[in-house]
Design a protein around this motif. Structure first.
Motif, short mmCIF file in Angstrom:
data_model
loop_
_atom_site.label_atom_id
_atom_site.label_comp_id
_atom_site.label_asym_id
_atom_site.label_seq_id
_atom_site.Cartn_x
_atom_site.Cartn_y
_atom_site.Cartn_z
N GLY A 126 -74.13 -60.70 0.31
CA GLY A 126 -74.27 -61.42 -0.94
C GLY A 126 -75.50 -60.94 -1.67
N GLU A 127 -75.52 -61.17 -2.97
CA GLU A 127 -76.66 -60.76 -3.76
C GLU A 127 -76.71 -61.60 -5.04
OE1 GLU A 127 -78.48 -57.02 -3.31
OE2 GLU A 127 -77.85 -56.43 -5.32
N SER A 128 -77.94 -61.90 -5.46
CA SER A 128 -78.14 -62.65 -6.70
C SER A 128 -79.04 -61.83 -7.60
CB SER A 128 -78.77 -64.01 -6.39
OG SER A 128 -78.97 -64.76 -7.57
N TRP A 129 -78.53 -61.41 -8.74
CA TRP A 129 -79.31 -60.59 -9.66
C TRP A 129 -80.11 -61.48 -10.60
CZ3 TRP A 129 -75.40 -56.25 -11.44
CH2 TRP A 129 -75.07 -55.47 -10.32
N ASP A 130 -81.35 -61.10 -10.85
CA ASP A 130 -82.21 -61.89 -11.74
C ASP A 130 -81.54 -62.15 -13.09
OD1 ASP A 130 -84.10 -61.91 -9.80
OD2 ASP A 130 -85.69 -61.02 -11.00
N ALA A 131 -81.01 -61.11 -13.68
CA ALA A 131 -80.39 -61.23 -15.00
C ALA A 131 -78.94 -60.78 -14.92
CB ALA A 131 -81.16 -60.40 -16.02
N GLY A 132 -78.18 -61.43 -14.08
CA GLY A 132 -76.80 -61.01 -13.91
C GLY A 132 -76.05 -61.93 -12.98
N PRO A 133 -74.94 -61.46 -12.46
CA PRO A 133 -74.04 -62.31 -11.67
C PRO A 133 -74.49 -62.52 -10.24
CG PRO A 133 -73.18 -60.09 -11.75
CD PRO A 133 -74.41 -60.09 -12.62
N ILE A 134 -73.75 -63.36 -9.55
CA ILE A 134 -73.84 -63.50 -8.10
C ILE A 134 -72.72 -62.66 -7.50
CG2 ILE A 134 -73.38 -65.10 -6.20
CD1 ILE A 134 -74.90 -67.23 -7.76
N LEU A 135 -73.03 -61.92 -6.44
CA LEU A 135 -72.03 -61.11 -5.73
C LEU A 135 -71.88 -61.68 -4.32
CD1 LEU A 135 -73.27 -59.27 -8.03
CD2 LEU A 135 -72.65 -57.33 -6.60
N LEU A 136 -70.63 -61.80 -3.86
CA LEU A 136 -70.36 -62.42 -2.57
C LEU A 136 -69.34 -61.61 -1.78
CD1 LEU A 136 -69.80 -66.10 -3.79
CD2 LEU A 136 -71.88 -65.22 -2.70
N SER A 137 -69.46 -61.70 -0.46
CA SER A 137 -68.43 -61.20 0.45
C SER A 137 -67.53 -62.38 0.82
CB SER A 137 -69.08 -60.62 1.70
OG SER A 137 -68.25 -60.74 2.83
N TRP A 138 -66.21 -62.25 0.59
CA TRP A 138 -65.31 -63.34 0.93
C TRP A 138 -65.31 -63.60 2.43
CZ3 TRP A 138 -63.46 -67.61 -0.57
CH2 TRP A 138 -62.48 -68.25 0.20
N ALA A 139 -65.42 -62.56 3.24
CA ALA A 139 -65.45 -62.74 4.68
C ALA A 139 -66.60 -63.67 5.08
CB ALA A 139 -65.60 -61.40 5.38
N ASP A 140 -67.72 -63.58 4.36
CA ASP A 140 -68.86 -64.44 4.67
C ASP A 140 -68.70 -65.84 4.08
OD1 ASP A 140 -71.37 -62.86 5.99
OD2 ASP A 140 -70.04 -61.52 4.91
N VAL A 141 -67.97 -65.95 2.98
CA VAL A 141 -67.64 -67.29 2.48
C VAL A 141 -66.80 -68.02 3.51
CG1 VAL A 141 -66.48 -68.60 0.66
CG2 VAL A 141 -67.77 -66.53 0.07
N GLU A 142 -65.82 -67.32 4.06
CA GLU A 142 -64.98 -67.92 5.11
C GLU A 142 -65.81 -68.29 6.34
OE1 GLU A 142 -60.41 -66.63 5.14
OE2 GLU A 142 -61.77 -64.98 5.63
N ALA A 143 -66.75 -67.42 6.71
CA ALA A 143 -67.58 -67.69 7.89
C ALA A 143 -68.40 -68.96 7.71
CB ALA A 143 -68.49 -66.50 8.17
N ALA A 144 -68.71 -69.29 6.47
CA ALA A 144 -69.54 -70.46 6.19
C ALA A 144 -68.77 -71.77 6.30
CB ALA A 144 -70.15 -70.33 4.80
#
Length: 281
Positions: A126-144
């Motif tokens: 996953g990654e959160s850009w200061d001036a941009g979108p949030i990027l996520l791995s679905w596999a990690d969303v499921e793991a959560a």
């Protein structure tokens, strides 16, 4: 009063226009016993915020990945949980969430001691850009879905909260939260020292040691634990837990953890540790 009524009417209109189908909401929540263990009023509040989140933000698949409505709702639920009492206005800095099927490569730039710039890529969840979108791995969303202190959506969204004071430094804006910046820094500094001493003396930490990467990561990791492993956080870092309880204005310890534990029995993380993210500055 007129402004309040205008906002109330607009919110009511948006909730009605973008209403989530009961079947889609129930399908998403079926995977999330932590949510169904919350009081009914909190669940309803979370559903309304999730509706507005999906109306305001684009949740988009990457690399030919396909996202179902239930998957988009699941992401929205986790994104809205930290701001259930704060409100969605703090997420005004971003307008999209991009979802990859699994871990993905994120660009990195480092400057060595000689001042030479090195560019490359790092595999992240996953990654959160200061001036941009949030990027996520679905596999990690499921793991959560298993509430054990790791939640990539909460983590990346807390980075967005962190930015509300103008910098990703582990201190969000505290206006209206009843917390002085000096108190926040004092409590978090003491918790940082405790975790750092644990790592030095024991070789492991009570929270994911990724927290020690920076104050920003410390805030994000502790927030993950606050919502998904609150009893452990309160036991290990009671002052930090109490501070986050005041900041988020939520009491996750009051949720029905007996039902949560029955759905997902406690387990120890494997030796590989947590899969972690990055914050793009």
């Amino acid at each position: 009063m007129r402004e309040f009524l205008r906002r109330f009417s607009w919110r009511h209109y948006q909730l009605k226009r973008h209403a989530l189908a009961d079947a889609d909401w129930q399908h998403a929540c079926a995977h999330l016993p932590l949510v169904t263990a919350m009081p009914d009023a909190a669940q309803q509040q979370l559903r309304e915020l999730s509706t507005l989140f999906l109306a305001q933000k684009a949740v988009l698949p990457a690399d030919g990945f396909a996202l179902s409505t239930a998957q988009q709702i699941e992401i929205a639920i986790w994104a809205c949980l930290p701001v259930r009492q704060i409100g969605l206005a703090v997420y005004a800095s971003f307008h999209a969430v991009i979802v990859y099927p699994d871990e993905f490569l994120a660009p990195r730039e480092e400057i060595d001691e000689a001042g030479v710039v090195h560019t490359g890529h790092e595999q992240v969840s996953g990654e959160s850009w200061d001036a941009g979108p949030i990027l996520l791995s679905w596999a990690d969303v499921e793991a959560a879905r298993i509430p054990d202190g790791y939640n990539v959506v909460i983590h990346e969204c807390v980075h967005k909260l962190d930015l509300t004071d103008g910098d990703m430094n582990g201190v969000p804006t505290l206006l209206g939260r009843g917390i002085a910046p000096s108190e926040w820094q004092q409590v978090m500094r003491a918790a940082w020292q405790t975790v750092g001493q644990e790592e030095k003396l024991l070789g492991y930490t009570s929270v994911d040691d990724y927290a020690l990467e920076s104050p920003a990561e410390f805030f994000a990791v502790l927030s993950e634990h606050f919502f998904t492993a609150p009893a452990e956080l309160q036991a290990d870092l009671p002052a930090a837990y109490a501070l986050l309880e005041r900041y988020y204005d939520q009491r996750p310890l009051d949720w029905n953890w007996a039902a949560i534990d029955a759905a997902y029995p406690k387990h120890e993380p494997d030796d590989s540790g947590y899969r972690r993210s990055g914050a793009e500055h």
